[in-house]
Design a protein around this motif. Structure first.
Motif, PDB file in Angstrom:
ATOM      1  N   THR A 268      11.390  13.858   2.994  1.00 20.47           N
ATOM      2  CA  THR A 268       9.967  13.661   2.702  1.00 20.47           C
ATOM      3  C   THR A 268       9.756  13.475   1.201  1.00 20.47           C
ATOM      4  O   THR A 268       9.025  12.575   0.774  1.00 20.47           O
ATOM      5  CB  THR A 268       9.143  14.861   3.208  1.00 20.47           C
ATOM      6  N   LEU A 269      10.418  14.302   0.413  1.00 18.99           N
ATOM      7  CA  LEU A 269      10.292  14.176  -1.038  1.00 18.99           C
ATOM      8  C   LEU A 269      10.896  12.863  -1.540  1.00 18.99           C
ATOM      9  O   LEU A 269      10.397  12.270  -2.497  1.00 18.99           O
ATOM     10  CB  LEU A 269      10.944  15.368  -1.732  1.00 18.99           C
ATOM     11  N   PHE A 270      11.947  12.398  -0.879  1.00 19.79           N
ATOM     12  CA  PHE A 270      12.558  11.122  -1.252  1.00 19.79           C
ATOM     13  C   PHE A 270      11.563   9.979  -1.064  1.00 19.79           C
ATOM     14  O   PHE A 270      11.558   9.013  -1.820  1.00 19.79           O
ATOM     15  CB  PHE A 270      13.820  10.890  -0.416  1.00 19.79           C
ATOM     16  N   GLY A 271      10.685  10.101  -0.072  1.00 22.17           N
ATOM     17  CA  GLY A 271       9.672   9.081   0.178  1.00 22.17           C
ATOM     18  C   GLY A 271       8.654   8.966  -0.944  1.00 22.17           C
ATOM     19  O   GLY A 271       7.970   7.945  -1.063  1.00 22.17           O
ATOM     20  N   THR A 272       8.566   9.990  -1.770  1.00 21.33           N
ATOM     21  CA  THR A 272       7.611   9.942  -2.881  1.00 21.33           C
ATOM     22  C   THR A 272       7.951   8.846  -3.880  1.00 21.33           C
ATOM     23  O   THR A 272       7.059   8.299  -4.528  1.00 21.33           O
ATOM     24  CB  THR A 272       7.528  11.294  -3.618  1.00 21.33           C
ATOM     25  N   VAL A 273       9.233   8.511  -4.001  1.00 23.43           N
ATOM     26  CA  VAL A 273       9.647   7.452  -4.930  1.00 23.43           C
ATOM     27  C   VAL A 273       9.011   6.127  -4.518  1.00 23.43           C
ATOM     28  O   VAL A 273       8.439   5.409  -5.351  1.00 23.43           O
ATOM     29  CB  VAL A 273      11.189   7.338  -4.977  1.00 23.43           C
ATOM     30  N   SER A 274       9.092   5.829  -3.238  1.00 21.57           N
ATOM     31  CA  SER A 274       8.513   4.587  -2.719  1.00 21.57           C
ATOM     32  C   SER A 274       6.999   4.568  -2.900  1.00 21.57           C
ATOM     33  O   SER A 274       6.421   3.551  -3.309  1.00 21.57           O
ATOM     34  CB  SER A 274       8.867   4.443  -1.240  1.00 21.57           C
ATOM     35  N   VAL A 275       6.363   5.681  -2.603  1.00 21.55           N
ATOM     36  CA  VAL A 275       4.900   5.748  -2.732  1.00 21.55           C
ATOM     37  C   VAL A 275       4.493   5.618  -4.197  1.00 21.55           C
ATOM     38  O   VAL A 275       3.509   4.937  -4.516  1.00 21.55           O
ATOM     39  CB  VAL A 275       4.351   7.053  -2.104  1.00 21.55           C
ATOM     40  N   ALA A 276       5.245   6.245  -5.085  1.00 25.43           N
ATOM     41  CA  ALA A 276       4.930   6.144  -6.520  1.00 25.43           C
ATOM     42  C   ALA A 276       5.018   4.698  -6.991  1.00 25.43           C
ATOM     43  O   ALA A 276       4.164   4.227  -7.758  1.00 25.43           O
ATOM     44  CB  ALA A 276       5.866   7.031  -7.324  1.00 25.43           C
ATOM     45  N   LYS A 277       6.034   3.975  -6.524  1.00 29.10           N
ATOM     46  CA  LYS A 277       6.168   2.554  -6.888  1.00 29.10           C
ATOM     47  C   LYS A 277       4.996   1.743  -6.355  1.00 29.10           C
ATOM     48  O   LYS A 277       4.461   0.869  -7.040  1.00 29.10           O
ATOM     49  CB  LYS A 277       7.479   1.988  -6.344  1.00 29.10           C
ATOM     50  N   ARG A 278       4.595   2.028  -5.104  1.00 28.20           N
ATOM     51  CA  ARG A 278       3.470   1.308  -4.509  1.00 28.20           C
ATOM     52  C   ARG A 278       2.180   1.594  -5.267  1.00 28.20           C
ATOM     53  O   ARG A 278       1.352   0.692  -5.469  1.00 28.20           O
ATOM     54  CB  ARG A 278       3.327   1.680  -3.038  1.00 28.20           C
ATOM     55  N   LEU A 279       1.980   2.852  -5.676  1.00 20.14           N
ATOM     56  CA  LEU A 279       0.781   3.213  -6.448  1.00 20.14           C
ATOM     57  C   LEU A 279       0.746   2.455  -7.772  1.00 20.14           C
ATOM     58  O   LEU A 279      -0.283   1.889  -8.153  1.00 20.14           O
ATOM     59  CB  LEU A 279       0.743   4.716  -6.715  1.00 20.14           C
ATOM     60  N   LYS A 280       1.875   2.448  -8.451  1.00 20.61           N
ATOM     61  CA  LYS A 280       1.957   1.784  -9.749  1.00 20.61           C
ATOM     62  C   LYS A 280       1.680   0.283  -9.618  1.00 20.61           C
ATOM     63  O   LYS A 280       0.923  -0.298 -10.398  1.00 20.61           O
ATOM     64  CB  LYS A 280       3.349   2.018 -10.347  1.00 20.61           C
ATOM     65  N   GLU A 281       2.299  -0.335  -8.600  1.00 20.26           N
ATOM     66  CA  GLU A 281       2.112  -1.776  -8.388  1.00 20.26           C
ATOM     67  C   GLU A 281       0.666  -2.106  -8.020  1.00 20.26           C
ATOM     68  O   GLU A 281       0.088  -3.073  -8.512  1.00 20.26           O
ATOM     69  CB  GLU A 281       3.050  -2.257  -7.284  1.00 20.26           C
ATOM     70  N   ALA A 282       0.082  -1.286  -7.146  1.00 19.17           N
ATOM     71  CA  ALA A 282      -1.303  -1.532  -6.721  1.00 19.17           C
ATOM     72  C   ALA A 282      -2.260  -1.414  -7.898  1.00 19.17           C
ATOM     73  O   ALA A 282      -3.195  -2.203  -8.031  1.00 19.17           O
ATOM     74  CB  ALA A 282      -1.691  -0.559  -5.614  1.00 19.17           C
ATOM     75  N   ARG A 283      -2.026  -0.423  -8.763  1.00 17.83           N
ATOM     76  CA  ARG A 283      -2.883  -0.276  -9.948  1.00 17.83           C
ATOM     77  C   ARG A 283      -2.709  -1.449 -10.896  1.00 17.83           C
ATOM     78  O   ARG A 283      -3.681  -1.951 -11.457  1.00 17.83           O
ATOM     79  CB  ARG A 283      -2.578   1.038 -10.670  1.00 17.83           C
ATOM     80  N   ARG A 284      -1.454  -1.870 -11.071  1.00 17.11           N
ATOM     81  CA  ARG A 284      -1.183  -2.993 -11.979  1.00 17.11           C
ATOM     82  C   ARG A 284      -1.850  -4.271 -11.490  1.00 17.11           C
ATOM     83  O   ARG A 284      -2.425  -5.026 -12.265  1.00 17.11           O
ATOM     84  CB  ARG A 284       0.328  -3.206 -12.113  1.00 17.11           C
ATOM     85  N   GLU A 285      -1.808  -4.501 -10.169  1.00 17.36           N
ATOM     86  CA  GLU A 285      -2.390  -5.710  -9.601  1.00 17.36           C
ATOM     87  C   GLU A 285      -3.893  -5.583  -9.361  1.00 17.36           C
ATOM     88  O   GLU A 285      -4.563  -6.576  -9.092  1.00 17.36           O
ATOM     89  CB  GLU A 285      -1.699  -6.041  -8.269  1.00 17.36           C
ATOM     90  N   GLY A 286      -4.423  -4.370  -9.417  1.00 24.49           N
ATOM     91  CA  GLY A 286      -5.835  -4.154  -9.159  1.00 24.49           C
ATOM     92  C   GLY A 286      -6.198  -4.316  -7.691  1.00 24.49           C
ATOM     93  O   GLY A 286      -7.347  -4.605  -7.366  1.00 24.49           O
ATOM     94  N   ASP A 287      -5.230  -4.133  -6.808  1.00 21.34           N
ATOM     95  CA  ASP A 287      -5.440  -4.294  -5.368  1.00 21.34           C
ATOM     96  C   ASP A 287      -5.928  -2.971  -4.778  1.00 21.34           C
ATOM     97  O   ASP A 287      -5.166  -2.028  -4.594  1.00 21.34           O
ATOM     98  CB  ASP A 287      -4.136  -4.730  -4.697  1.00 21.34           C
TER      99      ASP A 287
END
Length: 75
Positions: free
Chosen positions: A18-37
């Protein structure tokens, strides 16, 4: 190996995955913020909330298994 130890081991494995999944979610959060999506951001935030809830539930179960009654998340 007793049944209790097996259970505890599987709980630790679940917690780790479960904690390993946080890496993927963190990347998705960063990308979504960068793209403004906003839709991707909402999806990533819901996923992050699910991870937090899952970790809390697993931690509570581990405390119950160890016999610690001072759990703040207990029912």
């Amino acid at each position: 190996m007793s049944k209790k130890q097996k259970s505890k081991t599987s709980m630790y494995i679940s917690l780790g995955s479960t904690l390993f999944g946080t890496v993927s979610v963190a990347k998705r959060l960063k990308e979504a913020r960068r793209e403004g999506d906003k839709l991707q951001l909402a999806d990533a935030l819901v996923s992050a909330a699910a991870i937090v809830t899952g970790v809390a539930i697993l931690a509570r179960e581990l405390r119950r298994m160890s016999g610690d009654e001072s759990d703040i998340l207990a029912d």
